[in-house]
Scaffold this motif. Structure first.
Motif, PDB file in Angstrom:
ATOM      1  N   MET A   1     -41.496  71.056   0.128  1.00  0.00           N
ATOM      2  CA  MET A   1     -40.749  70.666  -0.903  1.00  0.00           C
ATOM      3  C   MET A   1     -39.207  70.088  -0.784  1.00  0.00           C
ATOM      4  SD  MET A   1     -40.307  72.896  -3.582  1.00  0.00           S
ATOM      5  CE  MET A   1     -41.220  71.988  -5.187  1.00  0.00           C
ATOM      6  N   PRO A   2     -38.598  69.536  -0.628  1.00  0.00           N
ATOM      7  CA  PRO A   2     -37.337  68.656  -0.562  1.00  0.00           C
ATOM      8  C   PRO A   2     -35.927  69.911  -0.673  1.00  0.00           C
ATOM      9  CG  PRO A   2     -37.321  67.073  -2.196  1.00  0.00           C
ATOM     10  CD  PRO A   2     -39.210  68.534  -1.918  1.00  0.00           C
ATOM     11  N   ILE A   3     -36.120  71.100  -1.524  1.00  0.00           N
ATOM     12  CA  ILE A   3     -35.140  72.284  -2.213  1.00  0.00           C
ATOM     13  C   ILE A   3     -36.112  73.123  -1.349  1.00  0.00           C
ATOM     14  CG2 ILE A   3     -34.542  73.657  -4.126  1.00  0.00           C
ATOM     15  CD1 ILE A   3     -34.216  70.408  -4.436  1.00  0.00           C
ATOM     16  N   VAL A   4     -34.341  73.353  -0.298  1.00  0.00           N
ATOM     17  CA  VAL A   4     -34.653  74.753   0.800  1.00  0.00           C
ATOM     18  C   VAL A   4     -34.093  75.785  -0.264  1.00  0.00           C
ATOM     19  CG1 VAL A   4     -34.319  75.769   2.488  1.00  0.00           C
ATOM     20  CG2 VAL A   4     -34.877  73.092   2.664  1.00  0.00           C
ATOM     21  N   VAL A   5     -34.369  77.315  -0.004  1.00  0.00           N
ATOM     22  CA  VAL A   5     -33.948  78.433  -0.664  1.00  0.00           C
ATOM     23  C   VAL A   5     -33.195  79.006   0.419  1.00  0.00           C
ATOM     24  CG1 VAL A   5     -34.383  80.606  -2.092  1.00  0.00           C
ATOM     25  CG2 VAL A   5     -35.872  77.869  -2.154  1.00  0.00           C
ATOM     26  N   ASP A   6     -32.191  79.030   0.167  1.00  0.00           N
ATOM     27  CA  ASP A   6     -31.286  80.219   1.114  1.00  0.00           C
ATOM     28  C   ASP A   6     -30.845  81.810   0.747  1.00  0.00           C
ATOM     29  OD1 ASP A   6     -31.282  77.989   3.544  1.00  0.00           O
ATOM     30  OD2 ASP A   6     -29.279  76.960   1.954  1.00  0.00           O
ATOM     31  N   ILE A   7     -31.961  82.435   0.541  1.00  0.00           N
ATOM     32  CA  ILE A   7     -31.994  83.765  -0.244  1.00  0.00           C
ATOM     33  C   ILE A   7     -31.012  84.998   1.128  1.00  0.00           C
ATOM     34  CG2 ILE A   7     -32.334  85.421  -1.192  1.00  0.00           C
ATOM     35  CD1 ILE A   7     -33.633  84.253  -3.356  1.00  0.00           C
ATOM     36  N   ASP A   8     -32.300  84.592   2.541  1.00  0.00           N
ATOM     37  CA  ASP A   8     -32.127  85.087   3.331  1.00  0.00           C
ATOM     38  C   ASP A   8     -30.257  84.944   3.983  1.00  0.00           C
ATOM     39  OD1 ASP A   8     -35.014  86.188   2.926  1.00  0.00           O
ATOM     40  OD2 ASP A   8     -35.918  84.312   4.753  1.00  0.00           O
ATOM     41  N   VAL A   9     -29.668  84.060   4.154  1.00  0.00           N
ATOM     42  CA  VAL A   9     -28.857  83.674   4.881  1.00  0.00           C
ATOM     43  C   VAL A   9     -28.012  84.404   3.832  1.00  0.00           C
ATOM     44  CG1 VAL A   9     -26.852  82.009   4.951  1.00  0.00           C
ATOM     45  CG2 VAL A   9     -29.201  81.004   5.621  1.00  0.00           C
ATOM     46  N   MET A  10     -28.138  84.598   2.366  1.00  0.00           N
ATOM     47  CA  MET A  10     -27.394  85.393   1.523  1.00  0.00           C
ATOM     48  C   MET A  10     -27.581  86.962   1.964  1.00  0.00           C
ATOM     49  SD  MET A  10     -25.607  83.385   0.338  1.00  0.00           S
ATOM     50  CE  MET A  10     -24.003  84.284  -0.675  1.00  0.00           C
ATOM     51  N   LEU A  11     -28.616  86.736   2.562  1.00  0.00           N
ATOM     52  CA  LEU A  11     -28.839  88.484   1.946  1.00  0.00           C
ATOM     53  C   LEU A  11     -28.378  88.901   3.592  1.00  0.00           C
ATOM     54  CD1 LEU A  11     -32.626  88.898   0.940  1.00  0.00           C
ATOM     55  CD2 LEU A  11     -30.590  89.840  -0.270  1.00  0.00           C
ATOM     56  N   ALA A  12     -28.389  88.737   4.551  1.00  0.00           N
ATOM     57  CA  ALA A  12     -27.996  88.853   5.623  1.00  0.00           C
ATOM     58  C   ALA A  12     -26.179  88.735   5.930  1.00  0.00           C
ATOM     59  CB  ALA A  12     -28.069  87.493   6.726  1.00  0.00           C
ATOM     60  N   ARG A  13     -25.760  87.823   4.609  1.00  0.00           N
ATOM     61  CA  ARG A  13     -24.212  88.133   4.763  1.00  0.00           C
ATOM     62  C   ARG A  13     -23.610  89.397   4.305  1.00  0.00           C
ATOM     63  NH1 ARG A  13     -22.569  82.175   2.881  1.00  0.00           N
ATOM     64  NH2 ARG A  13     -23.220  81.006   4.929  1.00  0.00           N
ATOM     65  N   ARG A  14     -24.261  89.639   2.913  1.00  0.00           N
ATOM     66  CA  ARG A  14     -24.267  91.192   2.185  1.00  0.00           C
ATOM     67  C   ARG A  14     -24.965  91.875   2.744  1.00  0.00           C
ATOM     68  NH1 ARG A  14     -21.491  87.104   0.412  1.00  0.00           N
ATOM     69  NH2 ARG A  14     -21.453  86.505  -1.561  1.00  0.00           N
ATOM     70  N   LYS A  15     -25.329  91.945   3.430  1.00  0.00           N
ATOM     71  CA  LYS A  15     -26.346  93.170   4.530  1.00  0.00           C
ATOM     72  C   LYS A  15     -26.935  93.904   3.869  1.00  0.00           C
ATOM     73  CE  LYS A  15     -22.864  93.501   7.656  1.00  0.00           C
ATOM     74  NZ  LYS A  15     -22.245  92.766   8.004  1.00  0.00           N
ATOM     75  N   MET A  16     -27.921  93.333   2.649  1.00  0.00           N
ATOM     76  CA  MET A  16     -29.231  94.233   1.612  1.00  0.00           C
ATOM     77  C   MET A  16     -30.206  93.198   1.585  1.00  0.00           C
ATOM     78  SD  MET A  16     -28.295  92.630  -2.427  1.00  0.00           S
ATOM     79  CE  MET A  16     -27.120  92.844  -2.421  1.00  0.00           C
ATOM     80  N   SER A  17     -31.014  94.471   1.576  1.00  0.00           N
ATOM     81  CA  SER A  17     -32.582  94.211   1.841  1.00  0.00           C
ATOM     82  C   SER A  17     -32.831  93.450   0.462  1.00  0.00           C
ATOM     83  CB  SER A  17     -33.211  95.324   2.127  1.00  0.00           C
ATOM     84  OG  SER A  17     -32.782  96.146   0.777  1.00  0.00           O
ATOM     85  N   VAL A  18     -34.010  93.071   0.862  1.00  0.00           N
ATOM     86  CA  VAL A  18     -35.297  92.299  -0.227  1.00  0.00           C
ATOM     87  C   VAL A  18     -35.396  93.246  -1.422  1.00  0.00           C
ATOM     88  CG1 VAL A  18     -37.671  91.127  -1.134  1.00  0.00           C
ATOM     89  CG2 VAL A  18     -35.886  90.520   1.547  1.00  0.00           C
ATOM     90  N   GLY A  19     -35.286  94.071  -1.214  1.00  0.00           N
ATOM     91  CA  GLY A  19     -35.980  95.362  -2.485  1.00  0.00           C
ATOM     92  C   GLY A  19     -34.835  95.284  -3.183  1.00  0.00           C
ATOM     93  N   GLU A  20     -34.040  95.900  -2.315  1.00  0.00           N
ATOM     94  CA  GLU A  20     -32.830  96.505  -2.185  1.00  0.00           C
ATOM     95  C   GLU A  20     -32.436  94.824  -4.070  1.00  0.00           C
ATOM     96  OE1 GLU A  20     -27.854  97.462  -2.531  1.00  0.00           O
ATOM     97  OE2 GLU A  20     -29.042  96.565  -0.563  1.00  0.00           O
ATOM     98  N   LEU A  21     -32.182  93.440  -3.616  1.00  0.00           N
ATOM     99  CA  LEU A  21     -31.960  92.896  -4.482  1.00  0.00           C
ATOM    100  C   LEU A  21     -32.720  92.415  -5.449  1.00  0.00           C
ATOM    101  CD1 LEU A  21     -30.202  89.899  -4.967  1.00  0.00           C
ATOM    102  CD2 LEU A  21     -31.865  88.689  -3.032  1.00  0.00           C
ATOM    103  N   ALA A  22     -34.163  92.728  -4.575  1.00  0.00           N
ATOM    104  CA  ALA A  22     -34.890  92.184  -6.176  1.00  0.00           C
ATOM    105  C   ALA A  22     -34.694  93.738  -7.675  1.00  0.00           C
ATOM    106  CB  ALA A  22     -36.376  92.637  -5.910  1.00  0.00           C
ATOM    107  N   ASP A  23     -35.003  95.073  -6.857  1.00  0.00           N
ATOM    108  CA  ASP A  23     -34.509  96.133  -7.884  1.00  0.00           C
ATOM    109  C   ASP A  23     -32.846  95.535  -8.806  1.00  0.00           C
ATOM    110  OD1 ASP A  23     -34.646  98.907  -9.393  1.00  0.00           O
ATOM    111  OD2 ASP A  23     -33.700  99.591  -7.848  1.00  0.00           O
ATOM    112  N   ARG A  24     -32.301  94.729  -8.294  1.00  0.00           N
ATOM    113  CA  ARG A  24     -30.772  94.839  -9.003  1.00  0.00           C
ATOM    114  C   ARG A  24     -30.907  93.550  -9.587  1.00  0.00           C
ATOM    115  NH1 ARG A  24     -25.974  95.699  -4.854  1.00  0.00           N
ATOM    116  NH2 ARG A  24     -24.529  94.706  -6.240  1.00  0.00           N
ATOM    117  N   VAL A  25     -31.659  93.030  -9.388  1.00  0.00           N
ATOM    118  CA  VAL A  25     -32.363  91.596 -10.574  1.00  0.00           C
ATOM    119  C   VAL A  25     -33.003  91.947 -11.706  1.00  0.00           C
ATOM    120  CG1 VAL A  25     -32.873  89.520 -10.099  1.00  0.00           C
ATOM    121  CG2 VAL A  25     -31.507  90.195  -8.481  1.00  0.00           C
ATOM    122  N   GLY A  26     -33.514  92.324 -10.565  1.00  0.00           N
ATOM    123  CA  GLY A  26     -35.029  93.275 -12.012  1.00  0.00           C
ATOM    124  C   GLY A  26     -36.362  92.493 -12.123  1.00  0.00           C
ATOM    125  N   ILE A  27     -36.734  91.852 -10.407  1.00  0.00           N
ATOM    126  CA  ILE A  27     -37.880  91.061 -10.234  1.00  0.00           C
ATOM    127  C   ILE A  27     -38.171  91.732  -9.197  1.00  0.00           C
ATOM    128  CG2 ILE A  27     -37.327  88.920 -10.951  1.00  0.00           C
ATOM    129  CD1 ILE A  27     -36.948  87.697  -8.344  1.00  0.00           C
TER     130      ILE A  27
END
Length: 73
Positions: A1-27
């Motif tokens: 797929m030509p659309i690439v999602v860079d959430i991992d990059v932003m998580l690393a920059r913010r020093k945030m876990s996937v679980g924390e992001l999911a909780d704060r976003v509400g998904i």
């Protein structure tokens, strides 16, 4: 797929876990993983806006286009 999602990059920059992001976003972590791993067919603008709000970024920092043939769009 030509659309690439860079959430991992932003998580690393913010020093945030996937679980924390999911909780704060509400998904669920599972739905965030689908999006993060590029398996999502669509993303709601409300979800994208919430991701940008929590990660303090712009949509273009989370999504980018890569031509499948390696050429320019």
């Amino acid at each position: 797929m030509p659309i690439v999602v860079d959430i991992d990059v932003m998580l690393a920059r913010r020093k945030m876990s996937v679980g924390e992001l999911a909780d704060r976003v509400g998904i669920t972590p599972a739905n965030l993983a689908v999006l993060k791993n590029g398996r999502a067919k669509a993303v709601r603008f409300t979800t994208l806006a919430a991701l940008c709000d929590v990660l303090e970024c712009q949509p273009g920092e989370l999504l980018r286009f890569e031509a499948e043939d390696g050429g320019h769009p």
